[in-house]
Scaffold this motif. Structure first.
Motif, mmCIF file in Angstrom:
data_model
loop_
_atom_site.group_PDB
_atom_site.id
_atom_site.type_symbol
_atom_site.label_atom_id
_atom_site.label_comp_id
_atom_site.label_asym_id
_atom_site.label_seq_id
_atom_site.Cartn_x
_atom_site.Cartn_y
_atom_site.Cartn_z
ATOM 1 N N VAL A 54 0.854 -1.191 0.000
ATOM 2 C CA VAL A 54 0.000 0.000 0.000
ATOM 3 C C VAL A 54 0.890 1.241 0.000
ATOM 4 O O VAL A 54 1.789 1.373 0.832
ATOM 5 C CB VAL A 54 -0.939 0.017 1.227
ATOM 6 N N LEU A 55 0.625 2.130 -0.935
ATOM 7 C CA LEU A 55 1.361 3.382 -1.064
ATOM 8 C C LEU A 55 0.492 4.522 -0.537
ATOM 9 O O LEU A 55 -0.670 4.650 -0.923
ATOM 10 C CB LEU A 55 1.702 3.632 -2.536
ATOM 11 N N THR A 56 1.058 5.344 0.351
ATOM 12 C CA THR A 56 0.353 6.517 0.863
ATOM 13 C C THR A 56 1.047 7.753 0.320
ATOM 14 O O THR A 56 2.261 7.907 0.471
ATOM 15 C CB THR A 56 0.365 6.544 2.407
ATOM 16 N N THR A 57 0.277 8.617 -0.341
ATOM 17 C CA THR A 57 0.832 9.833 -0.937
ATOM 18 C C THR A 57 0.009 11.048 -0.535
ATOM 19 O O THR A 57 -1.179 10.936 -0.232
ATOM 20 C CB THR A 57 0.838 9.753 -2.478
ATOM 21 N N ARG A 58 0.652 12.199 -0.530
ATOM 22 C CA ARG A 58 -0.043 13.472 -0.369
ATOM 23 C C ARG A 58 0.022 14.151 -1.724
ATOM 24 O O ARG A 58 1.085 14.238 -2.329
ATOM 25 C CB ARG A 58 0.606 14.344 0.699
ATOM 26 N N SER A 59 -1.128 14.605 -2.201
ATOM 27 C CA SER A 59 -1.209 15.188 -3.539
ATOM 28 C C SER A 59 -2.060 16.445 -3.528
ATOM 29 O O SER A 59 -2.922 16.620 -2.674
ATOM 30 C CB SER A 59 -1.827 14.175 -4.506
ATOM 31 N N TRP A 60 -1.797 17.305 -4.507
ATOM 32 C CA TRP A 60 -2.633 18.478 -4.744
ATOM 33 C C TRP A 60 -3.553 18.170 -5.909
ATOM 34 O O TRP A 60 -3.124 17.580 -6.900
ATOM 35 C CB TRP A 60 -1.779 19.702 -5.073
ATOM 36 N N LEU A 61 -4.800 18.569 -5.781
ATOM 37 C CA LEU A 61 -5.761 18.391 -6.859
ATOM 38 C C LEU A 61 -6.291 19.747 -7.294
ATOM 39 O O LEU A 61 -6.484 20.639 -6.467
ATOM 40 C CB LEU A 61 -6.918 17.495 -6.410
ATOM 41 N N ASN A 62 -6.506 19.877 -8.590
ATOM 42 C CA ASN A 62 -7.059 21.087 -9.189
ATOM 43 C C ASN A 62 -8.292 20.636 -9.961
ATOM 44 O O ASN A 62 -8.174 19.909 -10.945
ATOM 45 C CB ASN A 62 -6.024 21.722 -10.115
ATOM 46 N N ILE A 63 -9.463 21.049 -9.504
ATOM 47 C CA ILE A 63 -10.708 20.573 -10.095
ATOM 48 C C ILE A 63 -11.512 21.778 -10.579
ATOM 49 O O ILE A 63 -11.668 22.760 -9.851
ATOM 50 C CB ILE A 63 -11.498 19.745 -9.067
ATOM 51 N N ASN A 64 -11.995 21.696 -11.820
ATOM 52 C CA ASN A 64 -12.757 22.796 -12.427
ATOM 53 C C ASN A 64 -14.089 22.301 -12.958
ATOM 54 O O ASN A 64 -14.178 21.189 -13.467
ATOM 55 C CB ASN A 64 -11.989 23.412 -13.603
ATOM 56 N N TRP A 65 -15.102 23.149 -12.874
ATOM 57 C CA TRP A 65 -16.400 22.886 -13.480
ATOM 58 C C TRP A 65 -17.136 24.211 -13.634
ATOM 59 O O TRP A 65 -16.702 25.236 -13.122
ATOM 60 C CB TRP A 65 -17.222 21.885 -12.662
ATOM 61 N N ILE A 66 -18.237 24.184 -14.354
ATOM 62 C CA ILE A 66 -19.088 25.363 -14.531
ATOM 63 C C ILE A 66 -20.337 25.184 -13.675
ATOM 64 O O ILE A 66 -20.966 24.130 -13.694
ATOM 65 C CB ILE A 66 -19.503 25.550 -16.014
ATOM 66 N N ASP A 67 -20.660 26.228 -12.927
ATOM 67 C CA ASP A 67 -21.891 26.241 -12.131
ATOM 68 C C ASP A 67 -22.700 27.456 -12.584
ATOM 69 O O ASP A 67 -22.370 28.593 -12.252
ATOM 70 C CB ASP A 67 -21.557 26.324 -10.639
#
Length: 167
Positions: A54-67
């Protein structure tokens, strides 16, 4: 509220009690999808559990959508084209890493309750690990959510040719 800033008035107009429901997916019609763009940046390898693979990582996510519910005419609001909104106030797509690590529980367990419990623990761990900034929203309804999270995923290790192997 005579002394409220323009941004405060804009915020209240967008999030008026009956105007915005964060639990409802943003779409012009229920049959239309909400397109979500997803960016992922690996920040840190926290742990590699070789025994359990099992690999544990810390990551940044960039999520975009239109509302569409968050569209405003910036010329009517003193040129304000962007505001930041606390992430708890907006609809967000559900994101969870599902891979062999989760599915191993399905194969190895004969009790459905155990599977559901393990999945719920994984979901709670994920939500507890989120470090979020406010969500950036622009006058054309573009929503950008940047956050950091901890992910646990399966990582099969072949050690037959160690230390000359490639992973």
């Amino acid at each position: 509220r005579l002394h409220d800033s323009t941004e405060e008035r804009l915020y209240r107009s967008l999030f008026f009690a009956d105007h915005y429901e964060k639990d409802v997916r943003p779409t012009t019609h229920h049959s239309k999808p909400t397109n979500v763009t997803f960016g992922f940046l690996l920040n840190q390898i926290v742990e590699m559990d070789e025994r359990n693979q099992v690999l544990t990582t810390r990551s940044w996510l960039n999520i975009n959508w239109i509302d569409q519910r968050l569209i405003w005419n910036h010329s009517e609001w003193e040129g304000i084209k962007m505001i930041y909104v606390p992430y708890q106030r907006l609809w967000k797509p559900d994101i969870i890493l599902v891979n062999k690590y989760v599915f191993m529980l399905l194969v190895d367990s004969t009790f459905l309750r155990f599977i559901i419990l393990q999945f719920n623990i994984a979901v709670r761990e994920y939500h507890a690990s989120i470090v979020s900034t406010d969500i950036m929203t622009t006058s054309d309804g573009n929503v950008t959510w940047l956050f950091s999270a901890l992910f646990r995923s399966s990582c099969p290790i072949r050690v037959r040719y160690y230390p000359f192997d490639d992973q």
